[in-house]
Write a protein that holds these residues in place. Structure first.
Motif, short mmCIF file in Angstrom:
data_model
loop_
_atom_site.label_atom_id
_atom_site.label_comp_id
_atom_site.label_asym_id
_atom_site.label_seq_id
_atom_site.Cartn_x
_atom_site.Cartn_y
_atom_site.Cartn_z
N ALA A 182 -52.34 16.17 -1.99
CA ALA A 182 -51.80 17.43 -1.48
C ALA A 182 -52.15 18.59 -2.40
O ALA A 182 -52.47 19.70 -1.95
CB ALA A 182 -50.29 17.30 -1.33
N GLY A 183 -52.09 18.36 -3.71
CA GLY A 183 -52.48 19.42 -4.65
C GLY A 183 -53.94 19.83 -4.50
O GLY A 183 -54.29 21.01 -4.56
N ILE A 184 -54.76 18.82 -4.32
CA ILE A 184 -56.17 19.12 -4.14
C ILE A 184 -56.41 19.93 -2.87
O ILE A 184 -57.18 20.89 -2.85
CB ILE A 184 -56.99 17.81 -4.14
CG1 ILE A 184 -56.95 17.15 -5.51
CG2 ILE A 184 -58.43 18.08 -3.71
CD1 ILE A 184 -57.60 15.78 -5.56
N LEU A 185 -55.72 19.54 -1.79
CA LEU A 185 -55.89 20.28 -0.54
C LEU A 185 -55.39 21.72 -0.67
O LEU A 185 -56.05 22.66 -0.19
CB LEU A 185 -55.12 19.56 0.57
CG LEU A 185 -55.71 18.21 1.03
CD1 LEU A 185 -54.79 17.56 2.07
CD2 LEU A 185 -57.11 18.40 1.61
N ILE A 186 -54.24 21.87 -1.32
CA ILE A 186 -53.72 23.23 -1.48
C ILE A 186 -54.66 24.09 -2.32
O ILE A 186 -54.93 25.25 -2.01
CB ILE A 186 -52.31 23.18 -2.10
CG1 ILE A 186 -51.33 22.50 -1.12
CG2 ILE A 186 -51.80 24.56 -2.49
CD1 ILE A 186 -49.96 22.24 -1.73
#
Length: 541
Positions: A54-58
């Protein structure tokens, strides 16, 4: 294949990790700010992985938003560049096909879309050249010189434009700039060399030739350097004889058969008193290239010799001539010239005897001189002078269609080492003797005998005023001259067959055709009324 194997290995390692954690269960307890979280190790790991994803996507979304203006600008720049390259391609194709209008339009479009592209500058210059706009072409080439990648191309264009407007000073400056920027440029080095030769600056020409030595073949370089050294020696002949002798000898080391260098070196060595070395130099050049200048220099190698001594020297030189026809002829002319000066006319005649049947201009002139000096026979002198006017030409120094009485290092067209010792009309195949050749014998003409049977037509028609011979009188043979007034029978013309049309004419079914009123159909059948009733009955059966 390797990528597939690496993917399978990675999946296998991940699966083995999950199995290892499943076989070793455990609990994870988190106490934080009054909260207590209890879960298994597997769930904890999955939660951590989900948070990382999720951090990477954000971060990716935020980064894309932040870079969107740059990406949009890059997209439009790329699109503009593609349109500019398409315009350049259309313009270059138009230049190749000679479409001036399309080339200029494409150049303007490319200049608007890709103003800093080197190909845009090239297209602008070439389209201006195609349209005859020399000032525009020069501006484009000058603009090219401001960019490092197109500097040499711009200098080349400026050099060509300077030559077109007949500005040798500007062409020389541009060529020198190009040679300094890139010494390996063949056209720049050749341009500087040609300019130095045209100005007579032989020292500068030698430096320019040395600068392009790596671009020339070894034999070509040695020959050109020998020619330049000879030209330099000729320029110093009156002012510095010692330097002229040294330069001529250096030229002979590079080209032993160069006639002007050998003649000049022989004269300077003879003046210095080194007659033995002078004779060796002249004989070595004579064996390679027999020439009248070498014979003249060898005859005067000893100052103050008598005419008989010079004759003896010329006979010795003729014995060293090559075995080809040119060597023998030059040796004979040298001996004859020396024999006439020594008044040994028999020796002169014997030397020229093998060549008097088809003499050249020099040989015929020498024979006229012999007749005048020995006998004073004006008739024979005029005869030989007349033959000299009609005789085959002798070799001379010629270049670019221009004949010179002496050797020059540069041709009228500016070509270094352009003068050659040959017959001026040799290129059109007129080197063979054309004088005193006996005319071919004419074929003997015999009268053609024509018999009456051959001359009389098959069905003779009575002619007005014609005499009728009696049946008992014989008719003798008639020659072609006597039978000429008789009318010749006209040959019977062959019957020509009608030519079939290439495309056959097809008539419509209701069209009777062009000849229907003349010819009937040979295959048409006449039907009777009985046949008609029988066909009608057959329809109801």
């Amino acid at each position: 294949m390797i990528q597939v194997i690496l993917f399978l290995v990675t999946v296998g390692l991940i699966a083995a990790g999950f199995v290892w954690f499943a076989d070793r269960p455990g609990d994870v307890i988190i106490n934080w700010m009054g909260y207590r979280i209890e879960t298994s190790v597997m769930v904890t790991l999955l939660t951590i992985a989900a948070l990382i994803v999720a951090g990477i996507l954000i971060w990716s979304i935020a980064r894309a938003i932040l870079r969107s203006p740059e990406q949009v600008s890059l997209f439009f720049r790329h699109r503009r560049a593609m349109r500019g390259h398409l315009a350049i391609s259309r313009g270059l194709i138009a230049i190749g096909s000679g479409d001036t209008r399309l080339a200029r339009r494409s150049a303007d479009e490319a200049a608007r879309l890709s103003p800093g592209d080197p190909l845009t500058l090239l297209l602008t210059a070439q389209s201006a050249q195609l349209a005859g706009d020399r000032s525009g072409a020069e501006r484009a080439f000058f603009e090219m010189t401001r960019h490092d990648e197109t500097r040499l191309l711009g200098l080349r264009g400026l050099y060509i434009e300077a030559q077109r407007r007949n500005d040798p000073a500007a062409a020389r400056r541009v060529a020198e700039q190009a040679a300094q920027a890139e010494p390996s440029l063949a056209w720049a080095g050749q341009a500087v060399l040609d300019d130095r030769c045209a100005q007579g600056d032989w020292s500068g020409a030698l430096k320019a030739l040395d600068a392009t030595r790596s671009l020339l073949a070894r034999d070509d370089y040695r020959r050109k350097r020998a020619v330049l050294l000879t030209a330099h020696a000729q320029a110093l002949e009156d002012s510095d004889r010692e330097a002229a002798r040294v330069a001529a000898l250096d030229a002979l080391k590079l080209a032993p058969g160069l006639v002007p260098a050998a003649a000049l070196a022989g004269r300077r060595l003879a003046e210095a008193g080194d007659t033995r070395r002078a004779g060796k130099v002249l004989i070595a050049a004579w064996r390679l290239n027999p020439h009248p200048d070498l014979a003249e220099a060898y005859a005067s190698v000893r100052l103050g010799d008598t005419a008989r001594a010079r004759l003896t020297r010329m006979q010795s030189l003729a014995d060293k001539s090559p075995e080809d026809q040119n060597g023998k002829r030059e040796g004979a002319i040298a001996v004859a010239r020396a024999a006439i000066d020594a008044r040994e006319f028999k020796i002169a005649r014997d030397a020229l005897a093998p060549f008097v049947t088809s003499p050249s201009k020099r040989i015929a002139t020498l024979m006229a001189e012999i007749e005048e000096a020995e006998h004073g026979d004006d008739g024979r002198v005029r005869e030989w002078l007349g033959r000299a006017m009609r005789a085959a030409p002798d070799p001379v120094w010629t270049a670019d269609g221009v004949v010179s009485d002496r050797w020059l290092p540069v041709s009228p067209g500016g070509r270094l080492d352009g003068y050659e010792w040959r017959v001026p009309l040799a290129e059109i195949g007129m080197t063979h003797p054309v004088v005193d050749a006996p005319p071919p014998p004419l074929p003997e003409r015999k009268p053609i005998v024509v018999t009456p049977a051959e001359t009389a037509p098959a069905h003779p028609e009575p002619m007005a005023g014609a005499a009728t011979a009696s049946s008992g009188e014989g008719v003798g043979p008639v020659t072609a001259l006597e039978a000429a007034p008789l009318a010749k029978p006209r040959p019977k013309l062959a019957e020509t067959k009608p030519v079939e049309p290439i495309i056959p004419v097809v008539h419509a079914p209701d069209d009777p055709g062009l000849d229907s009123d003349l010819d009937g159909d040979p295959l048409a059948e006449k039907t009777s009324s009985a046949d008609g009733w029988s066909r009608l009955k057959g329809l109801f059966r």
